[in-house]
Design a protein around this motif. Structure first.
Motif, mmCIF file in Angstrom:
data_model
loop_
_atom_site.group_PDB
_atom_site.id
_atom_site.type_symbol
_atom_site.label_atom_id
_atom_site.label_comp_id
_atom_site.label_asym_id
_atom_site.label_seq_id
_atom_site.Cartn_x
_atom_site.Cartn_y
_atom_site.Cartn_z
ATOM 1 N N CYS A 108 -6.376 -14.941 -24.872
ATOM 2 C CA CYS A 108 -7.788 -14.543 -24.822
ATOM 3 C C CYS A 108 -8.302 -14.134 -26.199
ATOM 4 C CB CYS A 108 -7.976 -13.389 -23.842
ATOM 5 S SG CYS A 108 -7.648 -13.838 -22.134
ATOM 6 N N MET A 109 -7.507 -13.373 -26.915
ATOM 7 C CA MET A 109 -7.909 -12.874 -28.227
ATOM 8 C C MET A 109 -8.251 -14.027 -29.174
ATOM 9 S SD MET A 109 -5.895 -10.153 -30.681
ATOM 10 C CE MET A 109 -4.391 -11.092 -30.697
ATOM 11 N N TYR A 110 -7.467 -15.106 -29.105
ATOM 12 C CA TYR A 110 -7.689 -16.258 -29.983
ATOM 13 C C TYR A 110 -8.512 -17.358 -29.312
ATOM 14 C CZ TYR A 110 -4.377 -14.086 -33.131
ATOM 15 O OH TYR A 110 -3.749 -13.211 -33.979
ATOM 16 N N GLY A 111 -8.919 -17.145 -28.076
ATOM 17 C CA GLY A 111 -9.741 -18.135 -27.383
ATOM 18 C C GLY A 111 -9.035 -19.465 -27.176
ATOM 19 N N TYR A 112 -7.736 -19.403 -26.906
ATOM 20 C CA TYR A 112 -6.966 -20.636 -26.717
ATOM 21 C C TYR A 112 -7.444 -21.413 -25.495
ATOM 22 C CZ TYR A 112 -3.281 -18.943 -29.931
ATOM 23 O OH TYR A 112 -2.560 -18.504 -31.013
ATOM 24 N N ARG A 113 -7.414 -22.728 -25.615
ATOM 25 C CA ARG A 113 -7.559 -23.591 -24.437
ATOM 26 C C ARG A 113 -6.171 -23.672 -23.818
ATOM 27 N NH1 ARG A 113 -11.796 -25.507 -22.671
ATOM 28 N NH2 ARG A 113 -10.792 -27.090 -21.423
ATOM 29 N N LEU B 259 -11.262 -17.110 -17.178
ATOM 30 C CA LEU B 259 -11.400 -18.350 -17.936
ATOM 31 C C LEU B 259 -12.882 -18.613 -18.143
ATOM 32 C CD1 LEU B 259 -8.869 -20.418 -15.822
ATOM 33 C CD2 LEU B 259 -8.413 -19.285 -18.008
ATOM 34 N N ASP B 260 -13.208 -19.604 -18.961
ATOM 35 C CA ASP B 260 -14.625 -19.927 -19.129
ATOM 36 C C ASP B 260 -15.192 -20.610 -17.889
ATOM 37 O OD1 ASP B 260 -13.355 -22.385 -19.475
ATOM 38 O OD2 ASP B 260 -14.370 -22.869 -21.351
ATOM 39 N N SER B 261 -14.329 -21.000 -16.957
ATOM 40 C CA SER B 261 -14.785 -21.707 -15.762
ATOM 41 C C SER B 261 -14.593 -20.925 -14.463
ATOM 42 C CB SER B 261 -14.052 -23.047 -15.647
ATOM 43 O OG SER B 261 -12.653 -22.830 -15.587
ATOM 44 N N GLU B 262 -13.630 -20.012 -14.437
ATOM 45 C CA GLU B 262 -13.338 -19.253 -13.215
ATOM 46 C C GLU B 262 -12.394 -18.099 -13.507
ATOM 47 O OE1 GLU B 262 -10.618 -21.384 -10.344
ATOM 48 O OE2 GLU B 262 -10.924 -22.998 -11.794
ATOM 49 N N CYS C 16 -0.908 -15.502 -9.160
ATOM 50 C CA CYS C 16 -0.949 -16.922 -8.777
ATOM 51 C C CYS C 16 -0.375 -17.835 -9.868
ATOM 52 C CB CYS C 16 -2.387 -17.348 -8.487
ATOM 53 S SG CYS C 16 -3.134 -16.501 -7.101
ATOM 54 N N LEU C 17 -0.159 -17.301 -11.069
ATOM 55 C CA LEU C 17 0.276 -18.119 -12.202
ATOM 56 C C LEU C 17 1.756 -18.476 -12.117
ATOM 57 C CD1 LEU C 17 -1.489 -16.142 -15.070
ATOM 58 C CD2 LEU C 17 -2.225 -18.312 -14.071
ATOM 59 N N ALA C 18 2.061 -19.740 -12.386
ATOM 60 C CA ALA C 18 3.446 -20.192 -12.495
ATOM 61 C C ALA C 18 3.781 -20.514 -13.950
ATOM 62 C CB ALA C 18 3.681 -21.426 -11.625
ATOM 63 N N LYS C 19 2.808 -21.137 -14.662
ATOM 64 C CA LYS C 19 3.060 -21.538 -16.051
ATOM 65 C C LYS C 19 1.736 -21.610 -16.801
ATOM 66 C CE LYS C 19 4.224 -25.883 -16.918
ATOM 67 N NZ LYS C 19 4.996 -27.129 -17.117
ATOM 68 N N MET C 20 1.784 -21.266 -18.094
ATOM 69 C CA MET C 20 0.632 -21.421 -18.978
ATOM 70 C C MET C 20 1.081 -22.192 -20.203
ATOM 71 S SD MET C 20 -1.950 -18.618 -20.740
ATOM 72 C CE MET C 20 -0.673 -17.692 -21.571
ATOM 73 N N GLU C 21 0.407 -23.302 -20.471
ATOM 74 C CA GLU C 21 0.654 -24.095 -21.673
ATOM 75 C C GLU C 21 -0.574 -23.971 -22.565
ATOM 76 O OE1 GLU C 21 2.512 -28.129 -20.528
ATOM 77 O OE2 GLU C 21 1.479 -27.389 -18.731
ATOM 78 N N VAL C 22 -0.357 -23.754 -23.851
ATOM 79 C CA VAL C 22 -1.464 -23.648 -24.796
ATOM 80 C C VAL C 22 -1.764 -25.035 -25.349
ATOM 81 C CG1 VAL C 22 -2.277 -22.596 -26.928
ATOM 82 C CG2 VAL C 22 -0.827 -21.287 -25.380
ATOM 83 N N LEU C 23 -3.015 -25.446 -25.254
ATOM 84 C CA LEU C 23 -3.456 -26.752 -25.731
ATOM 85 C C LEU C 23 -4.032 -26.689 -27.138
ATOM 86 C CD1 LEU C 23 -5.237 -27.916 -22.449
ATOM 87 C CD2 LEU C 23 -2.867 -28.330 -23.155
ATOM 88 N N THR C 24 -4.354 -25.502 -27.622
ATOM 89 C CA THR C 24 -4.915 -25.322 -28.958
ATOM 90 C C THR C 24 -3.824 -25.554 -30.006
ATOM 91 O OG1 THR C 24 -6.459 -23.688 -28.078
ATOM 92 C CG2 THR C 24 -6.096 -23.672 -30.468
ATOM 93 N N PRO C 25 -4.081 -26.412 -30.993
ATOM 94 C CA PRO C 25 -3.081 -26.659 -32.050
ATOM 95 C C PRO C 25 -2.778 -25.392 -32.862
ATOM 96 C CG PRO C 25 -4.857 -28.292 -32.127
ATOM 97 C CD PRO C 25 -5.287 -27.225 -31.166
ATOM 98 N N ASN C 26 -1.566 -25.330 -33.390
ATOM 99 C CA ASN C 26 -1.121 -24.242 -34.268
ATOM 100 C C ASN C 26 -1.220 -22.866 -33.615
ATOM 101 O OD1 ASN C 26 -0.668 -26.113 -36.443
ATOM 102 N ND2 ASN C 26 -2.874 -26.098 -36.772
ATOM 103 N N SER C 27 -0.949 -22.803 -32.332
ATOM 104 C CA SER C 27 -1.026 -21.538 -31.603
ATOM 105 C C SER C 27 0.226 -20.687 -31.854
ATOM 106 C CB SER C 27 -1.174 -21.810 -30.110
ATOM 107 O OG SER C 27 -0.082 -22.570 -29.633
ATOM 108 N N ALA C 28 0.140 -19.421 -31.518
ATOM 109 C CA ALA C 28 1.251 -18.486 -31.723
ATOM 110 C C ALA C 28 2.411 -18.758 -30.766
ATOM 111 C CB ALA C 28 0.759 -17.057 -31.543
#
Length: 79
Positions: free
Chosen positions: A17-22, A52-55, A61-73
């Motif tokens: 959230c802090m970095y606004g990752y997709r 999220l920006d959509s919901e 409910c979360l099983a996995k989170m993948e970061v789509l933003t390049p060069n993420s932490a």
């Protein structure tokens, strides 16, 4: 009442959230959501969520989170 996620896992949500990752979220029911991580919070009845920006998704409910933003932490977290 739902069980909150572990603090170390919650930290990854806050970083996203802090970095606004997709992110691409895989939920425990198999649903996949791609969106921008905006904020985390807790409802009046103590349910944790990821905004999220959509919901809004409850963290239990979360099983996995993948970061789509390049060069993420980080790239992936399993809950």
């Amino acid at each position: 009442m739902t069980q909150p996620i572990a603090c170390d896992l919650h930290d990854y949500l806050e970083i996203a959230c802090m970095y606004g990752y997709r992110v691409r979220l895989t939920l425990k029911d198999g649903r996949i959501i791609e969106a921008k991580a905006v904020d985390t919070g807790t409802t009046a009845d103590k349910r944790e969520y990821l905004q999220l920006d959509s919901e809004r998704i409850e963290t239990h409910c979360l099983a996995k989170m993948e970061v789509l933003t390049p060069n993420s932490a980080f790239e992936e977290v399993r809950f």
